[in-house]
Scaffold this active site. Structure first.
Site, PDB file in Angstrom:
ATOM      1  N   ALA A  41       0.996  -1.099  -0.069  1.00 47.88           N
ATOM      2  CA  ALA A  41       0.086   0.157   0.006  1.00 47.88           C
ATOM      3  C   ALA A  41       0.661   1.037  -0.144  1.00 47.88           C
ATOM      4  CB  ALA A  41      -0.824   0.093   1.274  1.00 47.88           C
ATOM      5  N   PHE A  42       0.330   2.281  -0.334  1.00 47.28           N
ATOM      6  CA  PHE A  42       1.132   3.450  -0.663  1.00 47.28           C
ATOM      7  C   PHE A  42       1.670   3.906   0.748  1.00 47.28           C
ATOM      8  CE2 PHE A  42      -0.615   7.660   1.072  1.00 47.28           C
ATOM      9  CZ  PHE A  42      -2.050   7.272   1.768  1.00 47.28           C
ATOM     10  N   LYS A  43       1.138   3.651   1.772  1.00 52.03           N
ATOM     11  CA  LYS A  43       1.769   4.319   3.179  1.00 52.03           C
ATOM     12  C   LYS A  43       3.207   3.629   3.387  1.00 52.03           C
ATOM     13  CE  LYS A  43      -2.890   5.075   5.133  1.00 52.03           C
ATOM     14  NZ  LYS A  43      -3.445   4.484   4.212  1.00 52.03           N
ATOM     15  N   ASP A  44       3.660   2.772   2.636  1.00 52.81           N
ATOM     16  CA  ASP A  44       4.949   2.277   2.690  1.00 52.81           C
ATOM     17  C   ASP A  44       6.002   3.187   2.136  1.00 52.81           C
ATOM     18  OD1 ASP A  44       4.691  -0.543   3.655  1.00 52.81           O
ATOM     19  OD2 ASP A  44       4.160  -1.193   1.689  1.00 52.81           O
ATOM     20  N   LEU A  49       6.178   5.447   5.271  1.00 50.10           N
ATOM     21  CA  LEU A  49       6.566   4.878   6.686  1.00 50.10           C
ATOM     22  C   LEU A  49       7.948   4.017   6.580  1.00 50.10           C
ATOM     23  CD1 LEU A  49       3.033   4.085   7.745  1.00 50.10           C
ATOM     24  CD2 LEU A  49       4.523   5.632   8.875  1.00 50.10           C
TER      25      LEU A  49
END
Ligand SMILES: *Cc1c(COP(=O)(O)O)cnc(C)c1O
Length: 462
Positions: free
Chosen positions: A110-113, A116
């Site tokens: 997911a884009f949050k990687d 993060l």
């Protein structure tokens, strides 16, 4: 560069202290004192840069030499070394007017990687150079928790506790969080919904004694470093398209907490010549109503096929409002207390015109989301996850003749197979995801009760 709070009652801070503070001590959100503007000449030079090089260029405007260049460089290269695409965020051409920026090639799909993985490296660096204890605490509707845990698992000087709503995240999301067996990770599965989890977290962070005693740090998108890391792929995507400086480029962003789209707003303020920023949401359409009518009013929560956007209170909205009122902290604070007491904010007149110049917005209905997945699978042999499908539906609505759009793919479809199956599509899981199903899970199921959660935290931290 120094950072200040949207509410005006925090002494200006440097970059690292801003990262550590997370939510500002006065309840506001931290923003740069002044947004740097990139000249068109500089932008043209950036066309040939890799994602990592671009990241370094952009961050150099914001870190004030608090982090030596070589240390920053090492963090950036380490962060993206485990992405499955060499471009980190590759741009996929679907047809002559549509590109999809694939943001899902990181460890949790997911884009949050993107933000993060870097934040994990950054916290680790801060723990080392400052001798800080870092105790990360957060709530997740699924993707943030998984990405945050992957970002810091096994790292020295850091412990992470993530609350997720029991049984209300997708199977793959649950497995991504709970199959991690590092001893610095605690998963609390809370009997309640996401807003219940979020509320406990907010109370704990608002308790400055508790926050200080246990060294609590945030990983949600109220943290400015996440916003900044996300601006990188706006620049990268735009610069990848040949002749983009002579085209009208719109960017459509599947949105929930207003974090990703706010990064786009920041990129635009930094001089990236994006034409329209399109906010795509699902039936939780508070942002669509705001853009169309000027009324920002959290309503009742609806469960949809795109659960990572099932959000009523868009935390980063405050940052945008701050700029909308002309960076006037007093005015902004008045609006925020109005939201507290009256449950809504209303913008009208010129300010509303400004909102409509800044954004277009669409709340995509459940059936339309599934239809869009089916259509692109059939016509282009390209499988969209349900969040990305909302982005595509909004692109179809707002992309004008002769304009080019980039839609952000915020997750890999394998993460949301429950929704894909409803379209009658059978997908094959990438091996990293398939492998999760045979691993043991580690989580503690707890009642939705602040005292119970505090006791679990104390036992974990001490
Ligand atoms: C978190 C998330 C979103 C929403 O992003 P915001 O920054 O909260 O607006 C959209 N799609 C997916 C897949 C997500 O995980």
């Amino acid at each position: 560069m120094e950072y200040i709070s949207t509410r005006g009652n925090v002494k200006a801070k440097g970059f690292i202290d801003t990262v550590l503070m997370g939510l500002a001590d006065d309840g506001g959100l931290m923003v740069p004192f002044q947004i740097p503007v990139i000249s068109p000449e500089k932008l043209a030079e950036w066309r040939s840069l890799s994602f990592q090089e671009l990241f370094l260029e952009i961050f150099s405007y914001y870190t004030n030499d608090e982090i030596p260049y070589d240390a920053l460089k090492e963090m950036v290269y380490t962060s993206y070394s485990n992405f499955r695409a060499p471009e980190v965020t590759p741009l996929h051409k679907v047809n002559n007017s549509l590109y999809v920026l694939e943001l899902f090639h990181g460890p949790t799909f997911a884009f949050k990687d993107v933000a993060l993985q870097f934040m994990g490296e950054l916290y680790s660096y801060i723990a080392k150079v400052r001798g800080e204890i870092i105790h990360i605490l957060g709530a997740t509707s699924g993707d943030t928790g998984a990405a945050a845990i992957q970002g810091v698992r096994g790292k020295e000087g850091i412990k992470i506790c993530i609350l997720h709503p029991h049984g209300k995240v997708s199977k793959v999301q649950e497995l991504q969080m709970t199959t991690v067996d590092d001893s610095n990770v605690l998963n609390l599965s809370v009997e309640g919904n996401f807003d219940d989890c979020q509320k406990v977290i907010k109370e704990l962070f608002a308790d400055l004694d508790f926050k200080g005693k246990y060294h609590l740090r945030a990983i949600n998108s109220i943290n400015f470093v996440r916003i900044l890391a996300q601006t990188v792929y706006y620049f990268y995507a735009y610069l990848q398209i040949e002749g983009s400086d002579e085209k009208k480029i719109n960017i459509s962003v599947p949105s929930g907490n207003f974090g990703n789209i706010f990064s786009g707003y920041l990129a635009k303020k930094m001089g990236l010549p994006v034409n329209k920023l399109i906010i795509a949401t699902n039936e939780n359409n508070i942002l669509e109503r705001f853009v169309n009518t000027g009324e920002y009013k959290p309503g009742s929560f609806t469960s949809t096929y795109s659960p990572s956007m099932d959000i009523q209170v868009a935390s980063n909205f405050e940052r945008y409002l701050y700029y909308l009122v002309g960076e006037d902290a007093e005015k902004l604070s008045a609006y925020m207390s109005k939201l507290q007491t009256e449950g809504k904010i209303t913008i009208a007149g010129e300010a509303l015109q400004q909102v409509q110049a800044d954004f277009a917005a669409l709340g995509v209905k459940n059936q339309q989301c599934l239809d869009t997945i089916g259509k692109y699978n059939e016509e282009y042999d390209y499988l969209l996850d349900p969040h990305t499908a909302c982005g595509i539906a909004a692109y179809e609505q707002f992309n004008g003749a002769g304009e080019t759009a980039i839609t952000f793919a915020t997750a890999h479809p394998a993460k949301f197979d429950e929704s894909i199956a409803l379209v009658g599509i059978k997908q094959e899981f990438p091996e990293q995801i398939a492998a999760l199903f045979s691993l043991p899970q580690h989580q503690t199921v707890v009642e939705h009760d602040k005292d119970v959660i505090v006791r679990e935290l104390q036992a974990f931290y001490e």
